[in-house]
Design a protein around this motif. Structure first.
Motif, mmCIF file in Angstrom:
data_model
loop_
_atom_site.group_PDB
_atom_site.id
_atom_site.type_symbol
_atom_site.label_atom_id
_atom_site.label_comp_id
_atom_site.label_asym_id
_atom_site.label_seq_id
_atom_site.Cartn_x
_atom_site.Cartn_y
_atom_site.Cartn_z
ATOM 1 N N ILE A 124 -16.065 -6.168 14.293
ATOM 2 C CA ILE A 124 -15.714 -5.436 15.507
ATOM 3 C C ILE A 124 -15.508 -6.465 16.616
ATOM 4 O O ILE A 124 -16.478 -7.120 17.041
ATOM 5 N N PRO A 125 -14.275 -6.687 17.081
ATOM 6 C CA PRO A 125 -14.077 -7.656 18.162
ATOM 7 C C PRO A 125 -14.902 -7.251 19.384
ATOM 8 O O PRO A 125 -14.758 -6.142 19.906
ATOM 9 N N GLY A 126 -15.788 -8.142 19.810
ATOM 10 C CA GLY A 126 -16.641 -7.830 20.951
ATOM 11 C C GLY A 126 -15.836 -7.693 22.228
ATOM 12 O O GLY A 126 -14.806 -8.340 22.413
ATOM 13 N N THR A 127 -16.304 -6.822 23.103
ATOM 14 C CA THR A 127 -15.657 -6.631 24.400
ATOM 15 C C THR A 127 -16.105 -7.736 25.339
ATOM 16 O O THR A 127 -17.278 -7.817 25.699
ATOM 17 N N ASP A 128 -15.191 -8.597 25.714
ATOM 18 C CA ASP A 128 -15.528 -9.711 26.593
ATOM 19 C C ASP A 128 -15.756 -9.194 28.005
ATOM 20 O O ASP A 128 -15.020 -8.337 28.498
#
Length: 238
Positions: free
Chosen positions: A33-37
């Motif tokens: 899951i691409p982390g929310t920057d």
């Protein structure tokens, strides 16, 4: 096998490499899951939360949404710095072991003893599953069933708390009280650096009023007196 989701920022490929190596050793497949920057959510953060806290919270909500897009009855959600014991794999083989009365189960160890209730079940490898009676910091390794995931997504917009507070702080979060979260004892996950949550001890802002918190605290005191709740050590079992 139940699905596994790992939150990982695009700027930390080193952590993803380490996590995939670990999961390969344990014969566990996972979806990234691409982390929310934090920099991408300026202007949409909750009052009282820092940018990193808001990014972490949003990342967990994305992972929960990804789980509900599957047809699985439960899932494991990890942050990319979690270190897992081999017994974790057995939890993913079925949900026959999942006890009634809880919608979220934490796997991590804790440095401080927690207020936990009497065991309501056990994992396939024999660890007790105890209800969280007050709070447990950290959200780097936990399991959700579908009911729990739906509770989180349906209520998250009105509960502006850090991810771990929102999920596991009973007196402060109405989501936690609906989830009725539990803890595996001893723990079978820990931070790779062996430290606790970055937000440990920062269970705020609270979305529960002082009157309700006072009632909850009185209830805890009564249950401690009657032996229904006690402080329990949650060490790591590799």
């Amino acid at each position: 096998m139940l699905p596994v989701f790992v939150i990982n920022l695009d700027r930390r490929p080193d952590r993803w490499t380490a996590m995939t190596a670990q999961l390969d050793r344990l014969r566990i497949e996972a979806m990234r899951i691409p982390g929310t920057d934090a920099g991408s959510i300026v202007g949409s953060i909750h009052d009282g939360l820092s940018l990193p806290q808001s990014g972490c919270r949003e990342s967990h909500l994305v992972a929960v949404s990804a789980f509900l897009r599957t047809d699985a009855p439960a899932s494991l959600i990890l942050e990319d710095d979690a270190e897992l014991a081999p017994d974790v794999r057995r939890l993913l083989e079925s949900v026959e072991w999942w006890p009634a009365g809880t919608n979220a189960i934490k796997l991590n160890c804790r440095r401080k003893a927690l207020l936990l209730g009497r065991p309501i079940g056990a994992t396939p490898h024999g660890s007790a599953i105890r209800p969280i009676s007050w709070a447990s910091a950290g959200a780097y390794a936990y399991m959700l069933n579908r009911a729990g995931a739906e509770i989180i997504l349906n209520m998250s917009s009105s509960v502006g708390m850090t991810a771990d507070s929102m999920l596991f702080h009973m007196p402060g979060s109405p989501i936690a009280r609906r989830l009725k979260p539990s803890h595996v004892v001893p723990g079978i996950a820990r931070h790779a650096d062996h430290f606790g949550s970055d937000n440990e001890g920062e269970f705020f802002p609270r979305t529960t009023g002082p009157a309700v918190r006072a009632v909850l605290k009185a209830g805890i005191c009564l249950r401690r007196l009657t032996g229904q709740v006690r402080r329990v050590e949650v060490p790591y079992r590799p």
